[in-house]
Design a protein around this motif. Structure first.
Motif, PDB file in Angstrom:
ATOM      1  N   ARG A  37      42.514  39.674  43.000  1.00 55.46           N
ATOM      2  CA  ARG A  37      42.756  41.107  42.819  1.00 55.46           C
ATOM      3  C   ARG A  37      42.117  41.611  41.538  1.00 55.46           C
ATOM      4  NH1 ARG A  37      47.821  39.386  44.565  1.00 55.46           N
ATOM      5  NH2 ARG A  37      48.646  39.475  42.447  1.00 55.46           N
ATOM      6  N   ALA A  38      42.207  40.831  40.471  1.00 53.52           N
ATOM      7  CA  ALA A  38      41.626  41.244  39.194  1.00 53.52           C
ATOM      8  C   ALA A  38      40.099  41.330  39.273  1.00 53.52           C
ATOM      9  CB  ALA A  38      42.040  40.281  38.081  1.00 53.52           C
ATOM     10  N   ALA A  39      39.485  40.484  40.073  1.00 57.00           N
ATOM     11  CA  ALA A  39      38.032  40.484  40.233  1.00 57.00           C
ATOM     12  C   ALA A  39      37.579  41.508  41.278  1.00 57.00           C
ATOM     13  CB  ALA A  39      37.537  39.102  40.620  1.00 57.00           C
ATOM     14  N   ALA A  85      32.792  35.899  39.764  1.00 55.49           N
ATOM     15  CA  ALA A  85      33.735  36.956  39.389  1.00 55.49           C
ATOM     16  C   ALA A  85      35.100  36.379  39.045  1.00 55.49           C
ATOM     17  CB  ALA A  85      33.849  37.969  40.525  1.00 55.49           C
ATOM     18  N   LEU A  86      35.527  35.369  39.801  1.00 54.64           N
ATOM     19  CA  LEU A  86      36.809  34.723  39.510  1.00 54.64           C
ATOM     20  C   LEU A  86      36.766  33.997  38.179  1.00 54.64           C
ATOM     21  CD1 LEU A  86      37.711  33.264  43.011  1.00 54.64           C
ATOM     22  CD2 LEU A  86      38.685  35.276  41.915  1.00 54.64           C
ATOM     23  N   ARG A  87      35.669  33.351  37.905  1.00 56.65           N
ATOM     24  CA  ARG A  87      35.545  32.633  36.630  1.00 56.65           C
ATOM     25  C   ARG A  87      35.495  33.603  35.452  1.00 56.65           C
ATOM     26  NH1 ARG A  87      32.304  27.672  36.040  1.00 56.65           N
ATOM     27  NH2 ARG A  87      33.838  26.251  36.841  1.00 56.65           N
ATOM     28  N   GLN A  88      34.927  34.786  35.680  1.00 54.90           N
ATOM     29  CA  GLN A  88      34.817  35.774  34.608  1.00 54.90           C
ATOM     30  C   GLN A  88      36.186  36.332  34.228  1.00 54.90           C
ATOM     31  OE1 GLN A  88      32.245  39.019  35.533  1.00 54.90           O
ATOM     32  NE2 GLN A  88      32.076  39.674  33.402  1.00 54.90           N
ATOM     33  N   VAL A  89      37.063  36.517  35.196  1.00 53.92           N
ATOM     34  CA  VAL A  89      38.400  37.017  34.879  1.00 53.92           C
ATOM     35  C   VAL A  89      39.348  35.892  34.489  1.00 53.92           C
ATOM     36  CG1 VAL A  89      38.181  39.047  36.317  1.00 53.92           C
ATOM     37  CG2 VAL A  89      39.208  37.009  37.274  1.00 53.92           C
ATOM     38  N   GLY A  90      38.858  34.669  34.497  1.00 55.71           N
ATOM     39  CA  GLY A  90      39.685  33.534  34.082  1.00 55.71           C
ATOM     40  C   GLY A  90      40.685  33.135  35.133  1.00 55.71           C
TER      41      GLY A  90
END
Length: 111
Positions: A37-39, A85-90
């Motif tokens: 959701r955050a990504a 994208a998932l890795r960027q939002v941690g």
């Protein structure tokens, strides 16, 4: 002889494709649900279903059908678009957080 060699190459290509899709499925399962959701990507359940279907298709249909190609496209989209994208939002697996006394280069011992 040439047909046997082609069959062996296609066997190894299908095994590689299966491993590639399994890695994507495991990676999608490891990330937290809120990270999707955050990504601003599709939900975790959506990607688990799509990649799970891709794994099943690779297991049962082999490489000479068009269905594994669709699974490969879904896997590539996951690796190229969703995973970064998932890795960027941690949104990776829960990691051990450092101590409050950790500095940028390791623990600060006060000396």
């Amino acid at each position: 002889m040439l047909v046997e060699a082609f069959g062996e190459v296609m066997y190894w290509v299908s095994i590689g494709l299966l491993v590639f899709t399994l890695v994507a499925l495991i990676d999608a399962a490891v990330h937290r649900n809120d990270a999707y959701r955050a990504a601003d990507k599709q939900s975790k359940g959506f990607w688990l279903i799509i990649l799970g279907i891709a794994v099943a298709v690779n297991l049962f249909f082999g490489i000479l059908n068009f269905l594994p190609i669709l699974g490969l496209i879904a896997t590539i989209v996951y690796f190229v678009d969703v995973r970064p994208a998932l890795r960027q939002v941690g949104g990776g697996p829960r990691r051990r957080r450092g101590s409050s006394s950790d500095g940028p280069y390791g623990p600060f011992n006060g000396r």
